[in-house]
Design a protein around this motif. Structure first.
Motif, PDB file in Angstrom:
ATOM      1  N   VAL A  52       7.285   6.853  -1.639  1.00  0.00           N
ATOM      2  CA  VAL A  52       6.754   6.001  -1.109  1.00  0.00           C
ATOM      3  C   VAL A  52       7.580   4.917  -0.134  1.00  0.00           C
ATOM      4  O   VAL A  52       7.297   4.582   0.928  1.00  0.00           O
ATOM      5  N   THR A  91       1.690  10.399  -5.283  1.00  0.00           N
ATOM      6  CA  THR A  91       2.162   9.723  -4.230  1.00  0.00           C
ATOM      7  C   THR A  91       1.321   9.386  -3.160  1.00  0.00           C
ATOM      8  O   THR A  91       1.316   8.035  -2.316  1.00  0.00           O
ATOM      9  N   SER A 141       8.265   6.073   3.108  1.00  0.00           N
ATOM     10  CA  SER A 141       7.161   6.304   3.908  1.00  0.00           C
ATOM     11  C   SER A 141       7.064   5.102   4.712  1.00  0.00           C
ATOM     12  O   SER A 141       6.518   4.872   5.805  1.00  0.00           O
ATOM     13  N   TYR A 159       8.050   0.143  -9.677  1.00  0.00           N
ATOM     14  CA  TYR A 159       6.817   0.955 -10.029  1.00  0.00           C
ATOM     15  C   TYR A 159       6.425   0.880 -11.798  1.00  0.00           C
ATOM     16  O   TYR A 159       7.308   1.292 -12.356  1.00  0.00           O
ATOM     17  N   ARG A 217       0.847   5.517  -1.658  1.00  0.00           N
ATOM     18  CA  ARG A 217       0.715   5.201  -0.200  1.00  0.00           C
ATOM     19  C   ARG A 217      -0.486   4.559   0.293  1.00  0.00           C
ATOM     20  O   ARG A 217      -0.484   3.540   0.862  1.00  0.00           O
TER      21      ARG A 217
END
Length: 308
Positions: A96, A53, A99, A78, A57
């Motif tokens: 992600v 992750t 985020s 992905y 990011r």
């Protein structure tokens, strides 16, 4: 016509030398010398203190998405080499998305083409955007952790590196426009690696070369029109043989990162794209090829032509 809007990358500073794998994979001193001198593989990128992750990011952060771009992202894809990349119940893709304020986007994984899944994801993103509002965008994520023996080393072939890349895709655009895409699926290689490795290596160079030349022809071009090939970083010898078979100059294949990064799963294409742009190896209007091969429950040989 599908276009790349921006590419973000992250390669960690840590490196693992090929010699560090000797005990784990029973490599002899001669095999180590072959990897360094013949395959030109010396080390691979590694981030022992960064999660998957975290790697993803950092690649997305490198895109420096604006608020307007974030709101326009409808799909997050992905692309990954392995069916499972983290233990349950972790989900780096959705972590992600949370985020970066992308909960509104449809997010899913793309696989089954192994290390060629990145090209599949770009093509699929373009197909999805073709039916979306004109200003819609898609985000393609790539990169994995070398978390098992199989994900760290391919005997007599390559070593995997850790890193990540993120690619912002639009349905059309003024640069890096996709002109063609070819994916050759070879189901006869559906078997355990040790069972199919010999035959896979035998056909590898011809099959990948055919994918490249077919993609170029589908774009209405010849190899003389191709300014650069952005390869997957499996090893240098493989590309020497592919180039010899198709009659393409090896010095126009960007192999700078093979010895230093290793084979960074599906992220190779985007890492090499970033380097090509940074070093001004591509001029406006140049046509270039992105090529990749993947093995695992079958084999895939893929190539995509773009106009910079």
């Amino acid at each position: 016509m599908t276009a790349l809007v921006a590419v973000g990358t992250h390669v960690p500073p840590g490196r693992v030398p090929i010699e560090s794998l000797a005990d784990e994979f029973d490599l002899t001193p001669m095999q180590l010398r072959v990897f360094r001198r013949y395959h030109k593989l010396g080390s691979a990128a590694q981030a022992p203190d960064t999660s998957l992750t975290g790697l993803l990011r950092l690649a997305v952060a490198d895109l420096r998405l604006t608020t307007a771009q974030t709101e326009r992202i409808r799909y997050v894809l992905y692309a990954r080499t392995f069916p499972g990349v983290v233990p349950y119940p972790h989900n780096p893709l959705h972590e992600v998305c949370r985020s970066f304020g992308l909960r509104h986007a449809q997010a899913f994984a793309v696989g089954h083409h192994a290390c060629a899944s990145g090209l599949l994801a770009v093509d699929l993103a373009g197909r999805l955007l073709a039916t979306a509002p004109p200003d819609a965008l898609a985000l393609v994520l790539t990169g994995e952790k070398a978390f098992t023996g199989e994900a760290r080393f391919v005997p007599e072939t390559s070593m995997f590196g850790e890193g990540a890349a993120a690619c912002l895709v639009a349905a059309t655009g003024p640069r890096d426009r996709q002109l063609s895409y070819v994916a050759r699926l070879r189901g006869e290689f559906d078997g355990e690696l040790e069972e199919v490795a010999g035959e896979f290596q035998r056909v590898y160079h011809d099959a990948l070369g055919e994918a490249v030349t077919s993609a170029v022809a589908r774009a209405g071009l010849s190899l003389d029109d191709i300014a650069l090939i952005l390869p997957h970083n499996v090893n240098v010898v493989a590309w020497q043989r592919v180039c010899k078979r198709i009659g393409y100059p090896l010095d126009r294949v960007l192999l700078d990162h093979v010895a230093d990064y290793g084979h960074v799963f599906c992220a190779d294409a985007f890492l090499n794209h970033r380097t090509a742009v940074h070093r001004a190896l591509l001029r406006p209007g140049d046509r270039y090829v992105v090529a990749a091969a993947g093995a695992g429950r079958g084999a895939t040989f893929s190539a995509m032509v773009f106009e910079h």
